[in-house]
Motif scaffolding. Structure first.
Motif, PDB file in Angstrom:
ATOM      1  N   ALA A 178       0.797  -1.261  -0.064  1.00  0.00           N
ATOM      2  CA  ALA A 178      -0.099   0.075  -0.015  1.00  0.00           C
ATOM      3  C   ALA A 178       0.832   1.215  -0.049  1.00  0.00           C
ATOM      4  CB  ALA A 178      -0.992  -0.016   1.148  1.00  0.00           C
ATOM      5  N   LYS A 179       2.038   1.371   0.842  1.00  0.00           N
ATOM      6  CA  LYS A 179       2.781   2.431   0.833  1.00  0.00           C
ATOM      7  C   LYS A 179       3.453   2.908  -0.588  1.00  0.00           C
ATOM      8  CE  LYS A 179       6.526   4.193   3.934  1.00  0.00           C
ATOM      9  NZ  LYS A 179       7.600   3.784   4.679  1.00  0.00           N
ATOM     10  N   TYR A 180       3.945   1.783  -1.225  1.00  0.00           N
ATOM     11  CA  TYR A 180       4.466   2.055  -2.751  1.00  0.00           C
ATOM     12  C   TYR A 180       3.474   1.788  -3.773  1.00  0.00           C
ATOM     13  CZ  TYR A 180       8.302   2.758   0.491  1.00  0.00           C
ATOM     14  OH  TYR A 180       9.217   3.278   1.392  1.00  0.00           O
ATOM     15  N   CYS A 181       2.188   1.936  -3.673  1.00  0.00           N
ATOM     16  CA  CYS A 181       1.307   1.593  -4.846  1.00  0.00           C
ATOM     17  C   CYS A 181       1.535   2.687  -6.003  1.00  0.00           C
ATOM     18  CB  CYS A 181       0.010   1.510  -4.404  1.00  0.00           C
ATOM     19  SG  CYS A 181      -0.691   3.314  -3.566  1.00  0.00           S
ATOM     20  N   GLY A 182       1.085   2.604  -7.031  1.00  0.00           N
ATOM     21  CA  GLY A 182       1.037   3.575  -8.085  1.00  0.00           C
ATOM     22  C   GLY A 182       0.659   4.935  -8.019  1.00  0.00           C
ATOM     23  N   ARG A 183       1.487   5.966  -8.391  1.00  0.00           N
ATOM     24  CA  ARG A 183       1.125   7.269  -8.130  1.00  0.00           C
ATOM     25  C   ARG A 183       1.659   7.958  -9.215  1.00  0.00           C
ATOM     26  NH1 ARG A 183       2.471   5.729  -2.813  1.00  0.00           N
ATOM     27  NH2 ARG A 183       0.685   6.232  -1.230  1.00  0.00           N
ATOM     28  N   GLY A 184       1.060   9.281  -9.358  1.00  0.00           N
ATOM     29  CA  GLY A 184       1.692  10.075 -10.784  1.00  0.00           C
ATOM     30  C   GLY A 184       1.176   9.854 -11.923  1.00  0.00           C
ATOM     31  N   TYR A 185       1.588  10.378 -13.037  1.00  0.00           N
ATOM     32  CA  TYR A 185       1.037  10.437 -14.352  1.00  0.00           C
ATOM     33  C   TYR A 185       1.386   9.085 -14.840  1.00  0.00           C
ATOM     34  CZ  TYR A 185       0.858  15.744 -14.636  1.00  0.00           C
ATOM     35  OH  TYR A 185       0.416  17.024 -14.419  1.00  0.00           O
ATOM     36  N   VAL A 186       2.556   8.381 -14.464  1.00  0.00           N
ATOM     37  CA  VAL A 186       2.659   7.127 -14.821  1.00  0.00           C
ATOM     38  C   VAL A 186       2.389   5.867 -13.687  1.00  0.00           C
ATOM     39  CG1 VAL A 186       4.193   8.114 -16.999  1.00  0.00           C
ATOM     40  CG2 VAL A 186       5.303   7.358 -14.438  1.00  0.00           C
ATOM     41  N   GLN A 187       1.773   6.113 -12.641  1.00  0.00           N
ATOM     42  CA  GLN A 187       1.604   5.175 -11.836  1.00  0.00           C
ATOM     43  C   GLN A 187       2.938   4.640 -11.077  1.00  0.00           C
ATOM     44  OE1 GLN A 187      -1.672   4.806 -10.318  1.00  0.00           O
ATOM     45  NE2 GLN A 187      -1.378   6.767 -11.336  1.00  0.00           N
ATOM     46  N   LEU A 188       3.725   5.288 -10.705  1.00  0.00           N
ATOM     47  CA  LEU A 188       5.240   4.817 -10.244  1.00  0.00           C
ATOM     48  C   LEU A 188       4.776   3.910  -9.218  1.00  0.00           C
ATOM     49  CD1 LEU A 188       8.189   4.980 -10.219  1.00  0.00           C
ATOM     50  CD2 LEU A 188       8.039   6.918  -8.659  1.00  0.00           C
ATOM     51  N   THR A 189       5.252   2.587  -9.133  1.00  0.00           N
ATOM     52  CA  THR A 189       4.972   1.538  -8.241  1.00  0.00           C
ATOM     53  C   THR A 189       6.232   0.684  -7.854  1.00  0.00           C
ATOM     54  OG1 THR A 189       2.807   1.268  -9.601  1.00  0.00           O
ATOM     55  CG2 THR A 189       3.490  -0.603  -8.148  1.00  0.00           C
ATOM     56  N   TRP A 190       6.190   0.383  -6.749  1.00  0.00           N
ATOM     57  CA  TRP A 190       7.288  -0.611  -5.974  1.00  0.00           C
ATOM     58  C   TRP A 190       8.435   0.457  -5.623  1.00  0.00           C
ATOM     59  CZ3 TRP A 190       5.769  -5.412  -5.763  1.00  0.00           C
ATOM     60  CH2 TRP A 190       4.884  -5.946  -7.116  1.00  0.00           C
TER      61      TRP A 190
END
Length: 139
Positions: A99-111
């Motif tokens: 949950a802490k490193y789920c997708g965020r941003g314009y490109v869904q930065l994940t991990w």
């Protein structure tokens, strides 16, 4: 420089079904401003950037947090989820990292490993400060 007077009527009609919100215009202007300041000249890259942002942000054209519940993020990205080996390989080594490193941003930065890599490139600590507001600050 991108001719915005020509650009926006076409995307409004062909991509956004005749209507753009101010937030969508603002998001595309941010991408176009960044493009105009860059050394890039191949418009296929710009098309890729805009297309990726369109799909990854659910057409909001704003950096967003991935849709989903903690249970979904745990299942997909956490060591307690369905892919614990992948989670560890991608830096999500502690319960709760999904949950802490789920997708965020314009490109869904994940991990976690991708947050770390992107943070180094941007010169900011995205691992310790991953909330969406940090990604807005990059703008």
């Amino acid at each position: 420089m991108i001719d915005r007077a020509a650009f926006f009527p076409v995307v409004r009609r062909d991509i956004f079904h005749g209507h753009l919100t101010q937030a969508q215009v603002d998001g595309m202007n941010f991408i176009l401003d960044t493009w105009d300041k860059s050394a890039f000249t191949d418009f296929r890259w710009l098309a890729y950037m805009l297309g990726t942002a369109y799909h990854e942000t659910a057409a909001t054209m704003q950096p967003i947090k991935e849709y989903g519940s903690v249970a979904y993020f745990t299942r997909m990205y956490d060591v307690r989820g369905r892919r614990p080996d992948t989670a560890r390989r991608m830096g999500n080594t502690k319960p709760g990292d999904g949950a802490k490193y789920c997708g965020r941003g314009y490109v869904q930065l994940t991990w976690k490993s991708n947050y770390d890599r992107a943070g180094h490139l941007l010169g900011i600590d995205l691992v310790s400060h991953q909330p969406l507001t940090v990604l807005h600050c990059v703008q």
